[in-house]
Design a protein around this motif. Structure first.
Motif, PDB file in Angstrom:
ATOM      1  N   LYS A  23       0.846  -1.207   0.000  1.00  0.00           N
ATOM      2  CA  LYS A  23       0.000   0.000   0.000  1.00  0.00           C
ATOM      3  C   LYS A  23       0.876   1.250   0.000  1.00  0.00           C
ATOM      4  O   LYS A  23       0.580   2.237  -0.699  1.00  0.00           O
ATOM      5  N   GLU A  26       2.102   1.578  -3.514  1.00  0.00           N
ATOM      6  CA  GLU A  26       1.023   2.021  -4.407  1.00  0.00           C
ATOM      7  C   GLU A  26       0.814   3.522  -4.262  1.00  0.00           C
ATOM      8  O   GLU A  26       0.697   4.258  -5.250  1.00  0.00           O
ATOM      9  N   TYR A  27       0.761   3.984  -2.998  1.00  0.00           N
ATOM     10  CA  TYR A  27       0.543   5.410  -2.756  1.00  0.00           C
ATOM     11  C   TYR A  27       1.719   6.231  -3.285  1.00  0.00           C
ATOM     12  O   TYR A  27       1.532   7.250  -3.963  1.00  0.00           O
ATOM     13  N   ALA A  30       1.625   6.514  -6.981  1.00  0.00           N
ATOM     14  CA  ALA A  30       0.504   7.334  -7.458  1.00  0.00           C
ATOM     15  C   ALA A  30       0.819   8.826  -7.364  1.00  0.00           C
ATOM     16  O   ALA A  30       0.369   9.616  -8.187  1.00  0.00           O
ATOM     17  N   VAL A  31       1.597   9.219  -6.366  1.00  0.00           N
ATOM     18  CA  VAL A  31       1.900  10.648  -6.217  1.00  0.00           C
ATOM     19  C   VAL A  31       3.263  11.011  -6.817  1.00  0.00           C
ATOM     20  O   VAL A  31       3.718  12.144  -6.672  1.00  0.00           O
ATOM     21  N   TYR A  38      10.804   4.768   0.013  1.00  0.00           N
ATOM     22  CA  TYR A  38       9.372   4.467  -0.036  1.00  0.00           C
ATOM     23  C   TYR A  38       9.084   3.165  -0.772  1.00  0.00           C
ATOM     24  O   TYR A  38       7.984   2.633  -0.672  1.00  0.00           O
ATOM     25  N   VAL A  60      -2.897  10.832   4.818  1.00  0.00           N
ATOM     26  CA  VAL A  60      -4.244  10.834   4.254  1.00  0.00           C
ATOM     27  C   VAL A  60      -4.838   9.425   4.296  1.00  0.00           C
ATOM     28  O   VAL A  60      -6.013   9.237   4.596  1.00  0.00           O
ATOM     29  N   VAL A  61      -4.010   8.426   3.987  1.00  0.00           N
ATOM     30  CA  VAL A  61      -4.507   7.059   3.871  1.00  0.00           C
ATOM     31  C   VAL A  61      -4.902   6.512   5.250  1.00  0.00           C
ATOM     32  O   VAL A  61      -5.963   5.931   5.410  1.00  0.00           O
TER      33      VAL A  61
ATOM     34  N   LEU B  18      -4.494   9.617 -13.888  1.00  0.00           N
ATOM     35  CA  LEU B  18      -3.876   9.800 -12.566  1.00  0.00           C
ATOM     36  C   LEU B  18      -4.922   9.823 -11.455  1.00  0.00           C
ATOM     37  O   LEU B  18      -4.727   9.222 -10.394  1.00  0.00           O
ATOM     38  N   ARG B  21      -5.877   6.401 -10.385  1.00  0.00           N
ATOM     39  CA  ARG B  21      -4.865   5.725  -9.562  1.00  0.00           C
ATOM     40  C   ARG B  21      -4.799   6.342  -8.165  1.00  0.00           C
ATOM     41  O   ARG B  21      -4.670   5.635  -7.165  1.00  0.00           O
ATOM     42  N   TYR B  22      -4.878   7.680  -8.110  1.00  0.00           N
ATOM     43  CA  TYR B  22      -4.818   8.332  -6.798  1.00  0.00           C
ATOM     44  C   TYR B  22      -6.058   7.969  -5.962  1.00  0.00           C
ATOM     45  O   TYR B  22      -5.955   7.788  -4.739  1.00  0.00           O
ATOM     46  N   ALA B  25      -5.333   4.648  -4.541  1.00  0.00           N
ATOM     47  CA  ALA B  25      -4.249   4.688  -3.557  1.00  0.00           C
ATOM     48  C   ALA B  25      -4.685   5.367  -2.270  1.00  0.00           C
ATOM     49  O   ALA B  25      -4.260   4.986  -1.183  1.00  0.00           O
ATOM     50  N   SER B  26      -5.541   6.396  -2.388  1.00  0.00           N
ATOM     51  CA  SER B  26      -5.906   7.188  -1.212  1.00  0.00           C
ATOM     52  C   SER B  26      -7.212   6.737  -0.584  1.00  0.00           C
ATOM     53  O   SER B  26      -7.463   7.027   0.588  1.00  0.00           O
ATOM     54  N   LEU B  52      -5.722  16.801  -2.149  1.00  0.00           N
ATOM     55  CA  LEU B  52      -4.644  16.190  -1.362  1.00  0.00           C
ATOM     56  C   LEU B  52      -3.564  15.583  -2.258  1.00  0.00           C
ATOM     57  O   LEU B  52      -2.435  15.393  -1.805  1.00  0.00           O
ATOM     58  N   TYR B  53      -3.887  15.287  -3.526  1.00  0.00           N
ATOM     59  CA  TYR B  53      -2.832  14.914  -4.482  1.00  0.00           C
ATOM     60  C   TYR B  53      -1.938  16.128  -4.752  1.00  0.00           C
ATOM     61  O   TYR B  53      -0.702  16.017  -4.721  1.00  0.00           O
ATOM     62  N   ALA B  56       0.226  16.682  -1.982  1.00  0.00           N
ATOM     63  CA  ALA B  56       1.325  15.706  -1.961  1.00  0.00           C
ATOM     64  C   ALA B  56       2.474  16.163  -2.869  1.00  0.00           C
ATOM     65  O   ALA B  56       3.645  15.861  -2.590  1.00  0.00           O
ATOM     66  N   GLN B  57       2.145  16.869  -3.943  1.00  0.00           N
ATOM     67  CA  GLN B  57       3.209  17.414  -4.806  1.00  0.00           C
ATOM     68  C   GLN B  57       3.968  18.521  -4.078  1.00  0.00           C
ATOM     69  O   GLN B  57       5.192  18.643  -4.193  1.00  0.00           O
ATOM     70  N   ARG B  60       6.223  16.809  -1.714  1.00  0.00           N
ATOM     71  CA  ARG B  60       7.358  16.177  -2.399  1.00  0.00           C
ATOM     72  C   ARG B  60       8.443  17.218  -2.696  1.00  0.00           C
ATOM     73  O   ARG B  60       9.643  16.924  -2.573  1.00  0.00           O
TER      74      ARG B  60
END
Lengths: 146, 127
Positions: A23, A26-27, A30-31, A38, A60-61, B18, B21-22, B25-26, B52-53, B56-57, B60
């Protein structure tokens, strides 16, 4: 619009989340994360972690499912058709890694009306199996009047 | 890091799928992110990115600049407008102050010159 400030301070039962390696991968993918911490258990162990590290925003997850009962609580009374996610804050403690068990408890921090809009603020506090606080989230949702 | 330093600019173009997939994943399957017809029915130009994607950028960009996830102590953002798939997303940031081993970074995310995340602040551990 009118809001029910009487629910400020209300808490919801804690949820538990078991962090799995796939998981996390996967996360991370995805980002767009490519840091081997990771993705690669060997790289993570070489860096001193027990298993792959969850990216910080993986919060978030493991915490979203704890926030849902507050969002959908009729006593809070959010009108979803008019709601937007206005703001978000996370404060992080020790990193979460695959194999951790994270429990998250949610509190209604604020419900208020300003300029005809409803502001609904929830706080999530996530702790790992060692009772270390790994993340505190502040979730601000705004509901337009009408 | 010193006050005034700029983070390396992060640029990413989320592909057409995307958001799907997000969502997986989320766990956020709100149809405004994954169903083109639904999104248009509720007045959006089409499926939009998860806020929230986009956050996340922003995260990052901070962890890339600070040398890893351990360095990110706090991130707060305000969501504005809407992010769209298949459009380049750009994250920029500037160090505002450094005190007691923590850098305070002001950061934003934008698409085509319009902020989708603004008034964002990050706290990063610095050596």
């Amino acid at each position: 619009m009118s809001v029910n400030s009487g629910c400020i301070g209300k808490t919801y039962p804690a949820t538990s989340y078991a962090v799995g390696r796939e998981k996390v991968r996967e996360y991370a993918l995805a980002v767009g994360e490519v840091n081997p911490l990771y993705l690669d258990p060997e790289a993570a162990r070489a860096a001193g972690y027990d298993d792959v590290v969850a990216p910080p925003m993986f919060a978030v997850v493991y915490s979203s499912q704890a926030v849902m009962p507050a969002l959908f609580d009729p006593e809070v009374g959010i009108d979803f058709a008019r709601m937007v996610h206005g703001g978000q804050e996370f404060r992080w403690g020790p990193l979460v890694v695959a194999g951790d068990e994270v429990s998250t408890a949610v509190t209604v921090k604020d419900v208020a009306e300003r300029a005809g809009k409803g502001f609904f603020v929830f706080e999530s506090v996530s702790r790992n199996q060692r009772d270390e606080t790994v993340c505190v989230g502040t979730w601000t949702n705004i509901v337009r009047g009408g | 890091m010193r006050p005034g330093d700029e983070l390396d600019v992060l640029k990413v173009t989320p592909d057409k799928y995307l958001t799907v997939r997000y969502a997986g994943a989320s766990g956020d399957f709100n149809p405004i992110h994954i169903d083109e017809d639904f999104a248009r029915q509720v007045g959006l130009p089409g499926r939009i990115l998860h806020g929230l994607y986009s956050m996340a950028q922003v995260a990052r960009a901070q962890t890339d600049a600070a040398g890893g996830p351990h360095a990110l102590r706090r991130l707060s953002v305000q969501f504005r407008g809407m992010g769209l798939p298949e459009h380049e997303l750009t994250v920029t940031g500037t160090v505002r102050e450094v005190a007691d081993g923590v850098a305070l970074v002001e950061t934003t995310a934008e698409q085509a010159g319009k902020a989708i995340i603004r008034n964002a602040e990050a706290e990063l551990l610095v050596d």
